[in-house]
Design an enzyme around this catalytic site. Structure first.
Site, PDB file in Angstrom:
ATOM      1  N   CYS A 110     125.151  76.579  41.752  1.00 13.68           N
ATOM      2  CA  CYS A 110     126.149  75.545  41.916  1.00 13.68           C
ATOM      3  C   CYS A 110     126.326  75.053  43.358  1.00 13.68           C
ATOM      4  CB  CYS A 110     127.478  76.032  41.339  1.00 13.68           C
ATOM      5  SG  CYS A 110     128.649  74.689  40.976  1.00 13.68           S
ATOM      6  N   GLU A 140     126.377  78.356  34.608  1.00 15.51           N
ATOM      7  CA  GLU A 140     127.194  79.218  35.461  1.00 15.51           C
ATOM      8  C   GLU A 140     128.401  79.718  34.676  1.00 15.51           C
ATOM      9  OE1 GLU A 140     129.026  79.062  39.984  1.00 15.51           O
ATOM     10  OE2 GLU A 140     129.044  77.226  38.807  1.00 15.51           O
ATOM     11  N   LYS A 172     125.610  84.229  44.356  1.00 17.89           N
ATOM     12  CA  LYS A 172     125.947  82.932  44.947  1.00 17.89           C
ATOM     13  C   LYS A 172     126.249  83.094  46.430  1.00 17.89           C
ATOM     14  CE  LYS A 172     128.898  78.964  43.714  1.00 17.89           C
ATOM     15  NZ  LYS A 172     129.947  78.577  42.737  1.00 17.89           N
TER      16      LYS A 172
END
Length: 302
Positions: free
Chosen positions: A181, A56, A140
């Site tokens: 994440c 990331e 995300k």
């Protein structure tokens, strides 16, 4: 459910690049990432990987204050051919050329993306085929907004906007789901990927020294176990001189929730052979994928 049948699951090698030396110089970050991709693509013991993964925010320091300054326009639309030559994103161009030159599937970690129409900024993962084509992207969905008194406060939502889609891509050997994440804390995203036929799920991520020891391994094993899939997260290396201290420990977990490989906190390249046998074996022996009671509770992929 996915409208197109998933490819037949075949063995492949998954390679994680736990990238270090990510600083304020974007050009240097891109150059180092390119060098590490070339090194990773050489493989291990004369065995070339099929899929290579970056962490990331590989092209910029990790922090909501940095995202606007490093954001690039990508402009990818799912289902439409993307013109790499016309792209204004230097990161996309580097990733595309790296995938093509090395002949690999490349999950390009994530970069800050600025939407040209709305000016919103996203944390975005892009994926490239061995021809260099940009075949998938994932913004995300769940933003990292936490406040643990005395330990860490982080508010991605101060500069980022959350994505609104679930995403996967097909190779000739597997269907692979995507996330980033903090998405891993929300089991619905992985459930949907598994219900849509994904054999493996990959989340570039950057847990910290508070959440990493607590939940990094736990969450990956939980998502692998819940959905009986291979699950992997790829972290940046730890840099105690940076503003954000990543946990590291990039990892691959099998459908039995066994950890197949794990890095330490330093820059590393992790090669892991993915064998379909445990995937089929666990689903036959513990057939939860066929025992769900959607008459009692709703199908999350509906």
């Amino acid at each position: 459910m996915a409208s197109v049948a998933a490819p037949v699951f075949k063995p492949f090698t998954l390679t994680l690049i736990q990238l270090g030396s990510i600083g304020s110089d974007k050009a240097a970050n891109l150059q180092h990432a390119r060098e590490m991709i070339a090194k990773a693509a050489k493989g291990n013991s004369d065995k070339k990987p099929q899929v290579v993964v970056l962490p990331e925010c590989f092209n910029s320091p990790y922090g909501f204050v940095h995202f606007p300054a490093y954001a690039e326009n990508i402009g990818h639309t799912a289902g439409k051919e993307y013109d790499i030559q016309a792209s204004v994103s230097e990161s996309v161009k580097m990733l595309s050329s790296a995938a093509k030159e090395e002949g690999i599937w490349l999950i390009g970690g994530s970069i800050p993306e600025r939407d040209a129409e709305t000016n919103n900024i996203y944390n975005t993962c892009t994926v490239y085929s061995p021809t260099g084509a940009l075949v998938a992207s994932h913004r995300k969905v769940h933003l990292f907004d936490i406040d643990i008194p005395g330990k860490i406060t982080f508010k991605e939502s101060e500069t980022l906007t959350g994505g609104t889609t679930t995403n996967y891509f097909d190779t000739e050997f597997a269907r692979i789901g995507l996330g980033l994440c903090y998405d891993v804390r929300f089991p619905e995203l992985a459930m949907i990927a598994a219900r849509r036929g994904c054999h493996a799920i990959v989340y570039p991520g950057a847990f910290n020294l508070t959440t990493g020891p607590l939940h990094w391994e736990l969450l990956q094993r939980a998502r692998a176990n819940d959905n009986q899939v291979f699950f992997s997260m790829c972290s940046p290396a730890r840099d105690m001189t940076a503003g954000y201290h990543a946990w590291g420990h990039s990892m691959v977990v099998d459908p039995y929730a066994r950890v197949l490989a794990e890095a330490d906190e330093n820059e590393a390249i992790l090669h892991v052979d993915i064998d379909p046998e445990p995937f089929h074996e666990v689903r036959a022996g513990i057939p939860v994928t066929k025992q769900r009671r959607f008459d009692v509770y709703p199908d999350v992929s509906a």
